[in-house]
Design a protein around this motif. Structure first.
Motif, PDB file in Angstrom:
ATOM      1  N   VAL A 214       0.914  -1.049   0.008  1.00  0.00           N
ATOM      2  CA  VAL A 214      -0.028  -0.125  -0.013  1.00  0.00           C
ATOM      3  C   VAL A 214       0.827   1.029  -0.059  1.00  0.00           C
ATOM      4  CG1 VAL A 214      -0.105  -0.050   2.599  1.00  0.00           C
ATOM      5  CG2 VAL A 214      -1.864   1.181   1.245  1.00  0.00           C
ATOM      6  N   VAL A 215       0.703   2.080  -0.975  1.00  0.00           N
ATOM      7  CA  VAL A 215       1.208   3.437  -0.940  1.00  0.00           C
ATOM      8  C   VAL A 215       0.069   4.387  -0.467  1.00  0.00           C
ATOM      9  CG1 VAL A 215       2.308   5.217  -2.542  1.00  0.00           C
ATOM     10  CG2 VAL A 215       2.778   2.727  -2.650  1.00  0.00           C
ATOM     11  N   GLY A 216       0.338   5.451   0.336  1.00  0.00           N
ATOM     12  CA  GLY A 216      -0.574   6.327   0.765  1.00  0.00           C
ATOM     13  C   GLY A 216       0.260   7.973   0.847  1.00  0.00           C
ATOM     14  N   GLN A 217      -0.873   8.977   0.757  1.00  0.00           N
ATOM     15  CA  GLN A 217      -0.578  10.221   0.916  1.00  0.00           C
ATOM     16  C   GLN A 217      -1.714  10.714   1.774  1.00  0.00           C
ATOM     17  OE1 GLN A 217      -0.029  12.113  -2.904  1.00  0.00           O
ATOM     18  NE2 GLN A 217       1.906  12.340  -2.586  1.00  0.00           N
ATOM     19  N   PHE A 218      -1.283  11.279   2.893  1.00  0.00           N
ATOM     20  CA  PHE A 218      -2.439  11.970   3.623  1.00  0.00           C
ATOM     21  C   PHE A 218      -2.262  13.251   4.004  1.00  0.00           C
ATOM     22  CE2 PHE A 218      -3.818   7.793   3.709  1.00  0.00           C
ATOM     23  CZ  PHE A 218      -4.291   7.214   4.770  1.00  0.00           C
ATOM     24  N   ASP A 219      -2.839  14.338   3.376  1.00  0.00           N
ATOM     25  CA  ASP A 219      -2.627  15.995   3.778  1.00  0.00           C
ATOM     26  C   ASP A 219      -3.656  16.212   4.240  1.00  0.00           C
ATOM     27  OD1 ASP A 219      -2.627  16.838   0.269  1.00  0.00           O
ATOM     28  OD2 ASP A 219      -4.187  16.696   1.630  1.00  0.00           O
ATOM     29  N   ALA A 220      -3.736  17.733   4.733  1.00  0.00           N
ATOM     30  CA  ALA A 220      -4.766  18.190   5.362  1.00  0.00           C
ATOM     31  C   ALA A 220      -6.282  18.225   4.600  1.00  0.00           C
ATOM     32  CB  ALA A 220      -4.581  19.542   5.651  1.00  0.00           C
ATOM     33  N   THR A 221      -6.262  18.280   3.230  1.00  0.00           N
ATOM     34  CA  THR A 221      -7.557  18.051   2.479  1.00  0.00           C
ATOM     35  C   THR A 221      -7.834  16.800   1.989  1.00  0.00           C
ATOM     36  OG1 THR A 221      -6.354  18.656   0.503  1.00  0.00           O
ATOM     37  CG2 THR A 221      -7.232  20.695   1.825  1.00  0.00           C
ATOM     38  N   ARG A 222      -6.759  15.854   1.750  1.00  0.00           N
ATOM     39  CA  ARG A 222      -7.054  14.623   0.899  1.00  0.00           C
ATOM     40  C   ARG A 222      -6.336  13.677   1.535  1.00  0.00           C
ATOM     41  NH1 ARG A 222      -5.616  14.948  -5.423  1.00  0.00           N
ATOM     42  NH2 ARG A 222      -3.560  15.356  -4.460  1.00  0.00           N
ATOM     43  N   ARG A 223      -6.981  12.508   1.135  1.00  0.00           N
ATOM     44  CA  ARG A 223      -6.027  11.333   1.816  1.00  0.00           C
ATOM     45  C   ARG A 223      -6.503  10.132   0.779  1.00  0.00           C
ATOM     46  NH1 ARG A 223      -9.720  11.328   6.363  1.00  0.00           N
ATOM     47  NH2 ARG A 223      -8.854  13.267   7.487  1.00  0.00           N
ATOM     48  N   ARG A 224      -5.291   9.664   0.170  1.00  0.00           N
ATOM     49  CA  ARG A 224      -5.281   8.536  -0.837  1.00  0.00           C
ATOM     50  C   ARG A 224      -4.527   7.596  -0.572  1.00  0.00           C
ATOM     51  NH1 ARG A 224      -3.549  12.102  -6.247  1.00  0.00           N
ATOM     52  NH2 ARG A 224      -1.668  12.900  -5.328  1.00  0.00           N
ATOM     53  N   LEU A 225      -4.973   6.208  -1.205  1.00  0.00           N
ATOM     54  CA  LEU A 225      -4.236   5.143  -1.077  1.00  0.00           C
ATOM     55  C   LEU A 225      -4.283   4.510  -2.256  1.00  0.00           C
ATOM     56  CD1 LEU A 225      -5.762   3.653   2.187  1.00  0.00           C
ATOM     57  CD2 LEU A 225      -3.576   4.600   2.093  1.00  0.00           C
ATOM     58  N   VAL A 226      -3.261   3.723  -2.621  1.00  0.00           N
ATOM     59  CA  VAL A 226      -3.343   2.824  -3.971  1.00  0.00           C
ATOM     60  C   VAL A 226      -2.770   1.530  -2.988  1.00  0.00           C
ATOM     61  CG1 VAL A 226      -0.966   3.292  -4.749  1.00  0.00           C
ATOM     62  CG2 VAL A 226      -2.823   2.162  -6.288  1.00  0.00           C
ATOM     63  N   LEU A 227      -3.284   0.264  -3.336  1.00  0.00           N
ATOM     64  CA  LEU A 227      -2.903  -1.024  -2.841  1.00  0.00           C
ATOM     65  C   LEU A 227      -2.694  -1.804  -4.055  1.00  0.00           C
ATOM     66  CD1 LEU A 227      -5.650  -0.109  -0.964  1.00  0.00           C
ATOM     67  CD2 LEU A 227      -4.343  -1.685   0.542  1.00  0.00           C
ATOM     68  N   ARG A 228      -1.806  -2.624  -3.988  1.00  0.00           N
ATOM     69  CA  ARG A 228      -1.360  -3.688  -5.213  1.00  0.00           C
ATOM     70  C   ARG A 228      -1.036  -4.947  -4.416  1.00  0.00           C
ATOM     71  NH1 ARG A 228       3.553  -5.301  -6.666  1.00  0.00           N
ATOM     72  NH2 ARG A 228       4.575  -3.908  -5.187  1.00  0.00           N
ATOM     73  N   GLY A 229      -1.784  -5.877  -4.945  1.00  0.00           N
ATOM     74  CA  GLY A 229      -1.684  -7.210  -4.636  1.00  0.00           C
ATOM     75  C   GLY A 229      -0.261  -7.937  -5.082  1.00  0.00           C
ATOM     76  N   ILE A 230       0.273  -8.622  -4.071  1.00  0.00           N
ATOM     77  CA  ILE A 230       1.533  -9.455  -4.429  1.00  0.00           C
ATOM     78  C   ILE A 230       1.426 -10.621  -4.406  1.00  0.00           C
ATOM     79  CG2 ILE A 230       4.046  -9.654  -3.426  1.00  0.00           C
ATOM     80  CD1 ILE A 230       3.592  -6.983  -2.054  1.00  0.00           C
ATOM     81  N   ALA A 231       1.054 -11.355  -3.355  1.00  0.00           N
ATOM     82  CA  ALA A 231       0.794 -12.734  -3.720  1.00  0.00           C
ATOM     83  C   ALA A 231      -0.268 -13.079  -3.014  1.00  0.00           C
ATOM     84  CB  ALA A 231       2.132 -13.449  -3.100  1.00  0.00           C
ATOM     85  N   PRO A 232      -0.982 -14.399  -3.447  1.00  0.00           N
ATOM     86  CA  PRO A 232      -0.611 -15.183  -4.485  1.00  0.00           C
ATOM     87  C   PRO A 232      -0.797 -14.720  -5.832  1.00  0.00           C
ATOM     88  CG  PRO A 232      -2.668 -16.162  -3.523  1.00  0.00           C
ATOM     89  CD  PRO A 232      -2.168 -14.883  -2.786  1.00  0.00           C
ATOM     90  N   GLU A 233      -0.745 -15.669  -6.746  1.00  0.00           N
ATOM     91  CA  GLU A 233      -0.797 -15.272  -8.050  1.00  0.00           C
ATOM     92  C   GLU A 233      -1.906 -14.583  -8.512  1.00  0.00           C
ATOM     93  OE1 GLU A 233       1.777 -17.698 -10.280  1.00  0.00           O
ATOM     94  OE2 GLU A 233       1.197 -16.569 -12.321  1.00  0.00           O
ATOM     95  N   ALA A 234      -3.057 -15.204  -7.996  1.00  0.00           N
ATOM     96  CA  ALA A 234      -4.425 -14.802  -8.216  1.00  0.00           C
ATOM     97  C   ALA A 234      -4.598 -13.284  -8.133  1.00  0.00           C
ATOM     98  CB  ALA A 234      -5.393 -15.633  -7.393  1.00  0.00           C
TER      99      ALA A 234
END
Lengths: 242, 249, 375
Positions: free
Chosen positions: B64-84
């Motif tokens: 997960v990569v995230g950025q949280f500031d005073a007006t906005r919060r956002r996340l991007v999540l990426r599956g690593i394993a298993p292959e599915a």
């Protein structure tokens, strides 16, 4: 019979030399003085004497013997061993080990040790090489007819054999004074006679002084002198018999 | 007479000062918002589903990569394993004006949908309830032996998310909610997120290292195994969100 | 018969009680030995890893409360450090604990700067090293190869990346034998930490003195706020896991000692109470009170000595077993200094004497005439 020297109020020894044991005003009280096990005993015992302390049950015989053997501390009075006061002795354990041998009515052998080891118990922690004590123990046991019982446990011995083992233990440190508390009390007449004979022989051989507590007239008849007690005091109305 | 007035003032001050010392719910909410501010972070976690009988599923790993500031919060999540789930993406954004959007590899996504087959929900990770105007104190409790203050956050009536109320047990000084309970419009408990172990950030505040997310009698254990508090979020990290429709209350 | 023989004889009269007491002491000693050996070995292994690599100083972030220091950008600090006097080389390293196989526990994954001195102490037992910094391959330690049943040519999946095993190596540091190694660039890519490391390894001139080292450390403190330079021994000593392990072993030793004292106290008190008449006989026969104390304390010391010796053997054996468990293989390299192994039975004896002291004093204070009247 030897009469009491009632005018002196004490039981003297039979010779004029320093008595091996002397007590003055010996008393032992419990419960803040309400119970008086002994109440003002004066007594002298000469070297080599065989003295029997006699009296009814509960009169203080064993208490007196325990005080002589420094197993108890008197409430009042002083005890002397060859004119040396007990209260001046730094180490009563040393005194007992060097000068006193004990023989008890119920033998008090350590049940988990064999006869030889029981005899050697008083020598543990003592000065002197262990081998010397062992030799002496073997001699004593041979003398007392227990040479073939060295590894036997007390439970496998007869009453007489146990008492003989206890006598050997009492003699291992070559004491000057043997204190025996009803030594024949747990024995039949044959064994009792045997034990008494043994004690007399040992006494003759080693110049041992014996103080024995007994309520048995047959036993006390063997003594040189009787010390009669009644209710914690010397019984001045009794006769001293040999 | 000056003396009596002075004594009354001292009395009033003695009563007023302790009351002033305890923070309000709004202040605690502000503290929690501030504790979560970050120009960029990256973390890797492993999640395992636990059945009521204790059976454990195959663990999934995600970044997960995230950025949280005073007006906005956002996340991007990426599956690593298993292959599915490998390289499966979920991005989510929440703005303090109440607008939010979410996307996955195929287009718009539901921010309330469980992630990668677990009970973890992206919306929960943004903690929007700290921006709600209705905050109230609800007492105190202990979680895993730690004292915490209960703060109840209620969604505004005009808000539409399925979560209408959140009860958090927070250690405000550490900047962490030790237990977060999310309720729907009927007051039913939807999810219970409890912190099991924590780790200390460079700021001295705490972050959760291991949490359990419970939905009725089923649980997911989530544990962080790697991370970077000073992650430089690359340009385009949140590209999946671009062009997605925003839902505003 | 000597006092020692008498003490031994007395212990043999209650074989079950003596055995149970000795076993209880042994268990406590074994736990203390195992934990201390593991903690000591862990510390030594980390230190060995750094010493084996030839690193003189480690630069990392301050206040690292996690096992691995948090990552930071390598380049600015690296360039700055290279300008310091007596600094020969500065090399970055990334360390993570990652699961690489569903059937195996997480392993150390190291990313080392390609072609740096860090690789020089390793011995290749099969295959080859990565050809360049960009090659997406791994080399694995001999313990890792055994644990994962992998050899040259097999694939490993690390954080979703499938990477071939091109070599198997052996190191004098146990930690490295149970690790997976790749180039720093590949580690940064795998863990999404571009340009970052969590440790900078500094190699100094062989002529650098302790004064030079101290000067460099002081300079870093001033010029690189938030960072610290420490020797490998200091890093290991600060390592939370090492500190926790050492604290646990110390606590275990302390608790085991206290429990041991209580157990011995109880055993000897029971023994003394049961032998009141016997002790009265001994005192009546002329035993010194101090001899009685020596007897009781001697029995206690013999019990705990036996327990201590057994405990050392069990502790060492237990640790050896743990070292060979799949879960822990390559992670434990227990270290048992001889002085420590000799000290434990002595400590156990001391515990025995402490535990037996009150019962011994009680026994010695018995009034012989009263004691003789006991059944």
């Amino acid at each position: 019979m030897t009469q009491l020297n009632l005018e002196q109020g004490c039981l003297p020894g039979t010779s004029g030399s320093t008595p091996i044991f002397r007590a003055e005003g010996l008393a032992l009280h419990f419960d803040d003085g309400r119970t008086r096990a002994l109440d003002g005993i004066d007594i002298e015992v000469d070297e080599g004497e065989f003295v029997a302390i006699v009296g009814a049950s509960g009169c203080g015989k064993s208490t007196l013997l325990n005080l002589i053997g420094a197993l108890d501390t008197p409430t009042t009075g002083e005890r002397y061993f060859r004119d040396r006061p007990y209260s001046a002795m730094k180490d009563l354990a040393d005194f007992r080990r060097q000068h006193i041998g004990f023989v008890f009515q119920s033998f008090h052998l350590i049940p988990t040790l064999g006869v030889l080891d029981n005899v050697l118990v008083p020598t543990i922690g003592a000065q002197g090489p262990a081998a010397g004590y062992r030799e002496r123990a073997l001699e004593l046991l041979e003398r007392l007819g227990l040479a073939d019982r060295l590894r036997h446990f007390p439970a496998t011995l007869s009453g007489g054999e146990r008492q003989r083992a206890a006598i050997a233990r009492a003699l291992i440190n070559a004491p000057d004074l043997l204190l025996a508390d009803e030594p024949t009390g747990s024995l039949d007449s044959a064994n009792a006679a045997q034990v008494l004979d043994l004690l007399s022989e040992v006494r003759r051989e080693r110049g041992l002084t014996i103080i024995m507590v007994t309520h048995d007239a047959g036993v006390s008849s063997r003594a040189d002198r009787l010390v009669p007690l009644r209710d914690g005091k010397l019984d001045q109305s009794a006769e001293v018999a040999r | 007479m000056k003396m009596p007035r002075l004594s009354v003032l001292i009395m009033l001050a003695a009563i007023a000062l302790p009351a002033a010392a305890a923070p309000t719910a709004a202040e605690l909410a502000a503290k929690m918002r501030e504790a979560r501010l970050t120009p960029g972070f990256e973390a890797r976690f492993q999640a395992v589903n636990l059945a009521p009988d204790g059976q454990r599923s195959t663990p999934i790993k995600a970044a997960v990569v995230g950025q949280f500031d005073a007006t906005r919060r956002r996340l991007v999540l990426r599956g690593i394993a298993p292959e599915a789930i490998r390289d499966e993406i979920r991005a989510v954004e929440y703005r303090v004006d109440g607008c939010s959007r979410a996307a996955d590899g195929n287009g718009p996504a539901d921010p309330f949908a469980p992630l990668f087959g677990t009970r973890l929900v992206a919306w929960d990770m943004l903690a929007p309830w700290w921006d709600w105007s209705r905050q109230s104190l609800a007492g105190a409790d202990r979680v895993a032996g730690r004292e915490c203050v209960l703060v109840r956050s209620r969604a505004d009536d005009r808000d539409t998310p399925p979560i209408r109320e959140v009860l958090s047990c927070i250690d405000a000084d550490a900047g962490i909610s030790l237990r977060t309970q999310l309720f729907d419009s009927h007051g039913a408990l939807v999810r219970d997120i409890t912190v099991v172990t924590t780790m200390r950030k460079e700021s001295g505040l705490l972050a959760a290292r291991k949490v359990t997310v419970a939905v009725s009698d089923k649980r997911t254990e989530v544990e962080t195994y790697s991370g970077d508090e000073h992650y430089e979020v690359p340009v385009g990290a949140f590209a999946k969100l671009e062009g997605q429709a925003t839902t505003c209350r | 018969m000597t006092l020692f023989e008498f003490a031994l004889h007395n212990l043999r009269q209650r074989p079950a009680r003596s055995l149970l007491t000795a076993m209880a002491v042994a268990l406590g000693v074994a736990a203390a030995v195992a934990l201390t050996g593991i903690a000591s070995g862990f510390e030594a292994s980390w230190q060995k890893a750094n010493d084996a690599r030839g690193t003189d100083l480690i630069v990392t972030r301050l206040a690292s409360t996690n096992a691995m220091p948090s990552p930071f950008r390598a380049e600015p600090l690296q360039n700055q450090l290279r300008g310091y006097p007596k600094v020969r080389d500065v090399v970055g390293l990334l360390s993570e604990m990652l699961s690489v196989d569903a059937s195996a526990p997480p392993l150390f994954v190291f990313g080392w700067t390609h072609d740096s001195y860090l690789w020089q102490h390793l011995k290749l037992v099969a295959g080859r090293w990565p050809a360049n910094a960009d090659e997406p391959v791994v080399v694995i330690g001999v313990v890792t190869a055994e644990l994962l049943h992998k050899k040259v040519g097999d694939m490993l999946e690390i954080e979703g990346r499938r990477m071939p095993v091109v070599g198997v190596f052996e190191s004098s540091a146990a930690i490295e034998n149970g690790a997976v190694l790749m180039t720093l660039d590949q580690a940064q890519q795998t863990t999404d930490k571009p340009g970052k490391v969590n440790v900078l390894n500094v190699k100094l001139d062989p002529a650098a003195t302790t004064t030079d080292v101290d000067a460099i450390k002081a300079r870093i403190r001033v010029e690189m706020p938030g960072f610290i330079a420490i020797t490998s021994g200091e890093l290991v000593g600060q390592n939370t896991v090492v500190r926790i392990a050492k604290a646990m072993s110390n606590a275990t030793t302390l608790i085991a000692s206290l429990v041991g004292i209580l157990i011995v106290f109880n055993t000897m008190l029971m023994s003394v109470n049961e032998r009141t008449r016997e002790i009265g006989i001994l005192l009546a026969l002329g035993w010194h009170r101090r001899t009685v104390i020596q007897l009781v304390c001697g029995e206690a010391a013999l019990l705990t000595l036996a327990g201590g010796i057994a405990g050392v053997l069990v502790g060492v054996g237990l640790t050896w077993q743990l070292e060979h468990l799949d879960l822990l293989r390559g992670k434990i390299d227990a270290n048992f200094p001889l002085s420590f192994l000799l000290m434990m039975p002595i400590l156990a004896m001391l515990v025995g004497v402490c535990g037996g002291l009150y019962p011994a004093m009680k026994a010695s204070r018995l009034a012989p005439s009263h004691a003789l009247r006991q059944e």
